[in-house]
Design a protein around this motif. Structure first.
Motif, PDB file in Angstrom:
ATOM      1  N   UNK A  29       0.570   7.080  26.848  1.00 11.46           N
ATOM      2  CA  UNK A  29       1.055   6.616  28.138  1.00 11.46           C
ATOM      3  C   UNK A  29       2.424   7.214  28.465  1.00 11.46           C
ATOM      4  N   UNK A  30       3.484   6.706  27.825  1.00  6.78           N
ATOM      5  CA  UNK A  30       4.813   7.137  28.257  1.00  6.78           C
ATOM      6  C   UNK A  30       5.834   7.249  27.136  1.00  6.78           C
ATOM      7  N   UNK A  31       5.429   7.077  25.886  1.00  6.20           N
ATOM      8  CA  UNK A  31       6.418   7.139  24.805  1.00  6.20           C
ATOM      9  C   UNK A  31       6.186   8.357  23.910  1.00  6.20           C
ATOM     10  N   UNK A  32       7.243   8.720  23.186  1.00  9.67           N
ATOM     11  CA  UNK A  32       7.209   9.913  22.349  1.00  9.67           C
ATOM     12  C   UNK A  32       7.496   9.493  20.907  1.00  9.67           C
ATOM     13  N   UNK A  33       6.829  10.100  19.970  1.00  5.99           N
ATOM     14  CA  UNK A  33       6.992   9.685  18.576  1.00  5.99           C
ATOM     15  C   UNK A  33       7.166  10.899  17.682  1.00  5.99           C
ATOM     16  N   UNK A  34       8.022  10.730  16.672  1.00  2.00           N
ATOM     17  CA  UNK A  34       8.093  11.721  15.602  1.00  2.00           C
ATOM     18  C   UNK A  34       7.589  11.029  14.346  1.00  2.00           C
ATOM     19  N   UNK A  35       6.635  11.649  13.695  1.00  2.00           N
ATOM     20  CA  UNK A  35       6.074  11.085  12.477  1.00  2.00           C
ATOM     21  C   UNK A  35       6.395  12.033  11.329  1.00  2.00           C
ATOM     22  N   UNK A  36       7.083  11.524  10.319  1.00  4.41           N
ATOM     23  CA  UNK A  36       7.367  12.334   9.130  1.00  4.41           C
ATOM     24  C   UNK A  36       6.567  11.743   7.984  1.00  4.41           C
ATOM     25  N   UNK A  37       5.763  12.569   7.351  1.00  5.17           N
ATOM     26  CA  UNK A  37       4.876  12.055   6.317  1.00  5.17           C
ATOM     27  C   UNK A  37       5.603  11.926   4.988  1.00  5.17           C
ATOM     28  N   UNK A  38       5.152  10.929   4.205  1.00  5.30           N
ATOM     29  CA  UNK A  38       5.797  10.660   2.921  1.00  5.30           C
ATOM     30  C   UNK A  38       5.558  11.781   1.916  1.00  5.30           C
ATOM     31  N   UNK A  39       4.500  12.562   2.132  1.00  5.84           N
ATOM     32  CA  UNK A  39       4.220  13.630   1.170  1.00  5.84           C
ATOM     33  C   UNK A  39       5.150  14.828   1.349  1.00  5.84           C
ATOM     34  N   UNK A  40       5.960  14.802   2.383  1.00  6.35           N
ATOM     35  CA  UNK A  40       6.885  15.914   2.594  1.00  6.35           C
ATOM     36  C   UNK A  40       7.897  15.954   1.457  1.00  6.35           C
TER      37      UNK A  40
ATOM     38  N   UNK B   8       1.610   2.817   6.768  1.00  4.71           N
ATOM     39  CA  UNK B   8       0.987   2.763   5.452  1.00  4.71           C
ATOM     40  C   UNK B   8      -0.469   3.177   5.523  1.00  4.71           C
ATOM     41  N   UNK B   9      -0.914   3.810   4.464  1.00  8.64           N
ATOM     42  CA  UNK B   9      -2.335   4.145   4.351  1.00  8.64           C
ATOM     43  C   UNK B   9      -3.116   2.851   4.194  1.00  8.64           C
ATOM     44  N   UNK B  10      -4.360   2.909   4.568  1.00  6.13           N
ATOM     45  CA  UNK B  10      -5.189   1.717   4.389  1.00  6.13           C
ATOM     46  C   UNK B  10      -5.438   1.507   2.900  1.00  6.13           C
TER      47      UNK B  10
ATOM     48  N   UNK C  88       0.837  -1.199   0.000  1.00  4.93           N
ATOM     49  CA  UNK C  88       0.000   0.000   0.000  1.00  4.93           C
ATOM     50  C   UNK C  88       0.872   1.249   0.000  1.00  4.93           C
ATOM     51  N   UNK C  89       0.195   2.366  -0.158  1.00  4.55           N
ATOM     52  CA  UNK C  89       0.901   3.640  -0.225  1.00  4.55           C
ATOM     53  C   UNK C  89       1.535   3.979   1.128  1.00  4.55           C
ATOM     54  N   UNK C  90       2.728   4.484   1.098  1.00  2.20           N
ATOM     55  CA  UNK C  90       3.417   4.824   2.335  1.00  2.20           C
ATOM     56  C   UNK C  90       2.858   6.128   2.895  1.00  2.20           C
ATOM     57  N   UNK C  91       2.455   6.100   4.165  1.00  2.00           N
ATOM     58  CA  UNK C  91       1.994   7.338   4.801  1.00  2.00           C
ATOM     59  C   UNK C  91       3.179   8.112   5.360  1.00  2.00           C
ATOM     60  N   UNK C  92       4.093   7.398   5.978  1.00  2.00           N
ATOM     61  CA  UNK C  92       5.245   8.076   6.552  1.00  2.00           C
ATOM     62  C   UNK C  92       6.027   7.162   7.465  1.00  2.00           C
TER      63      UNK C  92
ATOM     64  N   UNK D 281      13.323  19.889  12.277  1.00  2.00           N
ATOM     65  CA  UNK D 281      12.968  21.270  11.929  1.00  2.00           C
ATOM     66  C   UNK D 281      14.076  21.898  11.090  1.00  2.00           C
ATOM     67  N   UNK D 282      15.328  21.744  11.541  1.00  2.00           N
ATOM     68  CA  UNK D 282      16.438  22.398  10.855  1.00  2.00           C
ATOM     69  C   UNK D 282      16.682  21.823   9.464  1.00  2.00           C
ATOM     70  N   UNK D 283      16.256  20.572   9.269  1.00  2.00           N
ATOM     71  CA  UNK D 283      16.414  19.983   7.945  1.00  2.00           C
ATOM     72  C   UNK D 283      15.335  20.475   6.974  1.00  2.00           C
ATOM     73  N   UNK D 284      14.377  21.223   7.480  1.00  2.00           N
ATOM     74  CA  UNK D 284      13.385  21.851   6.606  1.00  2.00           C
ATOM     75  C   UNK D 284      12.167  21.005   6.299  1.00  2.00           C
ATOM     76  N   UNK D 285      11.877  20.002   7.122  1.00  2.00           N
ATOM     77  CA  UNK D 285      10.659  19.210   6.906  1.00  2.00           C
ATOM     78  C   UNK D 285       9.438  20.062   7.238  1.00  2.00           C
ATOM     79  N   UNK D 286       8.354  19.808   6.530  1.00  2.00           N
ATOM     80  CA  UNK D 286       7.138  20.578   6.781  1.00  2.00           C
ATOM     81  C   UNK D 286       5.970  19.692   7.206  1.00  2.00           C
ATOM     82  N   UNK D 287       5.888  18.474   6.655  1.00  2.00           N
ATOM     83  CA  UNK D 287       4.761  17.594   6.972  1.00  2.00           C
ATOM     84  C   UNK D 287       5.179  16.567   8.011  1.00  2.00           C
ATOM     85  N   UNK D 288       5.253  17.005   9.232  1.00  3.28           N
ATOM     86  CA  UNK D 288       5.676  16.096  10.287  1.00  3.28           C
ATOM     87  C   UNK D 288       5.086  16.561  11.616  1.00  3.28           C
TER      88      UNK D 288
END
Lengths: 509, 212
Positions: free
Chosen positions: B174-185, B209-211, B36-40, B59-66
């Motif tokens: 609960x207790x974890x932290x995540x960074x999500x970078x989208x494939x459309x970036x 992945x997208x459904x 399937x299509x990659x979401x990120x 941020x410094x690398x210039x990502x926008x969709x995250x």
């Protein structure tokens, strides 16, 4: 308290509990005691909702819910028969119904004070108690709203109070304090409920993500609205929360001011005074905090929340009770002084009638409960003894109900002409509905404890030292909250395999 | 939310295959799993400090969709992410002003124009007597705007999101932290972004992945 306690284990003990009530200007005392990491906070709070219903809960529920059911039955009886079932008469046309209304609205105010005013003042200790204090507000407002609604006599026409275009071509009277009440209490109920729900969304998401059963998954899933902890959402969430706190603060002051206008804008001696708005607001906070303690002390005991609702939280609340109790006592004194100084004979008579007239016992119950009993809180030993706190809180609950009884009934029963004096005696429906409203309140509160997150988990996590960014070379130092990194070893329990990597990764900038 | 498609269970069952760390970052075997299509990319962090440091890097690398997902609002994350301030306060101000005007018009028009009558010798229209109602409508409108504005701007309620399919992501509340970078970036590159997140201190990286 000369040494700086770095570890929660170092904190002295008090009646078997951790004593974090010290005031050392060099550091802040911890707001969460015990060795907690984020996961154990989640675990402790969620387990209240997830584990098997404790026996104590069932016992409490089987006491409260029949009373609530009796309340509903009595409302049915009253609506179908008429408000003559109450002891209200001429001249005492307002009695238990209005006393209960003012009492319950007042109870609610402490919840908003904790959730909004203490938030604006950055009193971080509020995070452990704000959720259930807000719940208390909403349930108290539900109880409060019931009484004027049934007092109108034909509650099926209560919607006439609202301004809507109608075939009678009539509008409500906007110059009447009773209509102001409709708007004030209506807005207060709406804003309190929204504030409560919005604050609960992240915690509902926690319950959703932990849910195992299908019903729970769907119910919490719908309630959590798809919250995924996005920082962009958190930004708006925090902004909305701050704005709601800013709006709720003047709102809560306005609500009890408007309630006091119901009395103050009349011309009855004992009611017609300008001190009423601040006096009512202070009394509301005073009585409300007593109710918060009444609920908090058993709740922390039975649900194992002593690490979050610490002795310091309880002590802070007793201090607020002492301060507002002094304001209330001052207001009582000023009322008497003003009556004497006014030279107004009817006003003077009303105030002499309170301690010495036929309802003298109500006045003296009020006086002992509201003026004398909180004085115990001048002593630290009393502020730290759960039995003393609970007893004084009970006294204040009683005293604040009697304060409203004194204001409403003693002013009405003897006014200008002795020929139109009359006594008020409550009927069994009066007493039954008072008990019933308590039943409804406690039933709702018990259901809340069982099904919704009682402590604002996300907020509590933000006051833990691990929630702050630390420069790597400062890891060994005690942090701003006066708490060293006791959680790092504790946190590693869940993340052992990855801990090493994160350290390696973290050192590569 | 019935998204237990065969592929999803696959993802969960073979969790360790999707577990990337520094040593295995260039290992591209698992990518074949996904049709399937990659979401990120979903990168997990275990503490606030490493999350914020990584966010600064992204941020410094210039990502926008995250986005950064966390169990509680991280102090200073807006700066670390370079997020713009929200327009919510302005919406609330507009809501409050609307409520104020509505309150004035309502009480004035109903009591002084449409249905004027005298009561207790009070003037038919005086501002003072109407302040309580006007105040309440102001607060009510502003509060409703704050709540629904916040939900609208955050695109809530949200009934489906590809992230919810990942069992790992459940700990975000609960207790974890995540960074999500989208494939459309525009800056997104499956391999490079993955490598970047690993060096930034991610303890685990999964493809989202997208459904179908």
């Amino acid at each position: 308290m000369t040494s700086i306690p770095h570890q929660p284990a170092d904190l002295p003990k008090l009646h078997g509990e951790v004593d974090n009530t010290f005031d050392d200007p060099r550091e802040r005392s911890p707001l969460v005691v015990g060795t907690h990491d984020f996961d154990s906070v989640t675990q402790t709070v969620c387990s209240i909702v997830e584990r098997k219903t404790p026996r104590a809960w069932w016992i409490a529920f089987f006491i409260a819910s029949p009373l609530a059911f009796a309340f509903v039955l009595q409302i049915g009886y009253l609506v179908t028969t008429g408000i003559g079932l109450w002891g209200n008469n001429n001249p005492v046309s307002w009695a238990f119904d209005i006393v209960n209304f003012v009492f319950w609205v007042g109870i609610g105010h402490a919840g908003t004070l904790i959730s909004a005013i203490l938030f604006l003042f950055r009193q971080n200790w509020r995070t452990s108690i704000n959720r259930f204090a807000e719940a208390m507000t909403i349930f108290a407002v539900i109880c409060a709203g019931t009484f004027p609604a049934i007092h109108v006599g034909r509650p099926w026409l209560a919607y006439w109070l609202l301004p809507y275009p109608n075939q009678m071509e009539m509008w409500p009277q906007f110059r009447s304090p009773l209509l102001w009440d409709v708007f004030a209490v209506g807005t207060y109920a709406t804003v309190s409920a929204l504030f409560w729900y919005i604050g609960m969304i992240p915690d509902l998401a926690t319950l959703r993500d932990r849910a195992t059963g299908r019903i729970r998954k769907i119910a919490y899933g719908l309630l959590a609205l798809g919250w995924n902890g996005s920082s962009r959402s958190w930004l708006r969430f925090e902004k909305a929360y701050l704005l709601l706190a800013g709006l709720a603060t003047p709102l809560v002051l306005s609500v009890h001011s408007v309630v006091s206008f119901d009395f103050a804008t009349s011309q009855l001696p004992g009611w017609h005074t300008t001190i009423f708005p601040p006096y009512f607001v202070a009394g509301a906070v005073f009585g409300g905090f007593a109710m918060v303690l009444t609920l908090a002390i058993p709740a922390r005991q039975f649900f194992g929340l002593k690490d979050f609702i610490t002795m310091r939280h309880l002590e802070n609340m007793t201090k607020i009770i002492l301060a507002t109790g002094m304001i209330v006592s001052y207001a009582y004194a000023v009322e008497f002084f003003t009556a004497w100084y006014s030279g107004h004979s009817y006003e003077q008579f009303t105030f002499m009638n309170r301690p010495l007239g036929p309802y003298w016992w109500a006045f003296w119950i009020m006086f002992i409960c509201n003026v004398v009993s909180p004085q115990l809180f001048w002593f630290k030993k009393c502020r730290q003894n759960l039995w003393v706190i609970m007893t004084v809180a009970m006294f204040i609950n009683v005293g604040m109900w009697f304060e409203r009884f004194v204001i409403v009934v003693t002013s009405l029963n003897r006014d200008f002409l002795p020929s139109s004096w009359g006594m008020y005696i409550p009927t069994w429906v009066d007493l039954g509905m008072l008990a019933g409203s308590f039943g409804l309140f406690f039933t709702l509160f018990l259901l809340f404890c069982r099904f919704l997150p009682m402590v604002a988990m996300a907020e509590v996590k933000t006051v833990m030292p691990q929630s702050h960014v630390h420069a790597h070379d400062e890891h060994h130092k005690a942090d701003f909250h006066g708490d060293s990194h006791h959680a790092s070893p504790a946190a590693s329990a869940a993340t052992k395999p990855t801990d090493e990597e994160s350290k390696k990764g973290g050192s590569q900038p | 939310m019935s998204d237990t498609s065969p592929k999803t269970t696959d993802t969960i069952e073979h969790d360790e295959h999707h577990y990337y760390d520094r040593e295995h970052v260039d290992d591209a075997r698992h990518i074949e799993h996904h049709r399937t299509e990659l979401y990120g990319l979903l990168a997990q962090f275990d503490d606030v400090t490493s999350t914020v440091e990584a966010a600064k890097k992204v941020r410094d690398l210039g990502f926008t969709h995250w986005d950064v997902h966390s169990p509680f609002p991280i102090h200073g994350i807006d700066k670390a992410m370079g997020t713009k301030p929200t327009i919510l306060p302005w919406l609330v101000l507009a809501g409050g002003i609307t409520g104020l005007i509505a309150g004035v018009l309502l009480s004035w028009w109903t009591n002084a124009v449409d249905y004027p009558y005298l009561i207790s010798g009070k003037p038919q229209w005086s501002f003072a007597a109407n302040v309580p109602v006007i105040f309440e409508t102001t607060v009510l409108f502003a509060a409703l705007t704050a709540v629904f504005g916040m939900l609208f701007l955050s695109k809530l309620p949200l009934l489906y999101h590809p992230l919810f399919k990942h069992s790992r992501f459940r700990r975000v509340t609960n207790d974890k932290f995540f960074i999500v970078i989208e494939a459309i970036d525009p800056k997104f590159n499956r391999k490079e972004t993955k490598a970047m997140l690993t060096t930034a201190g991610a303890v685990a990286i999964e493809e989202v992945h997208e459904e179908d």
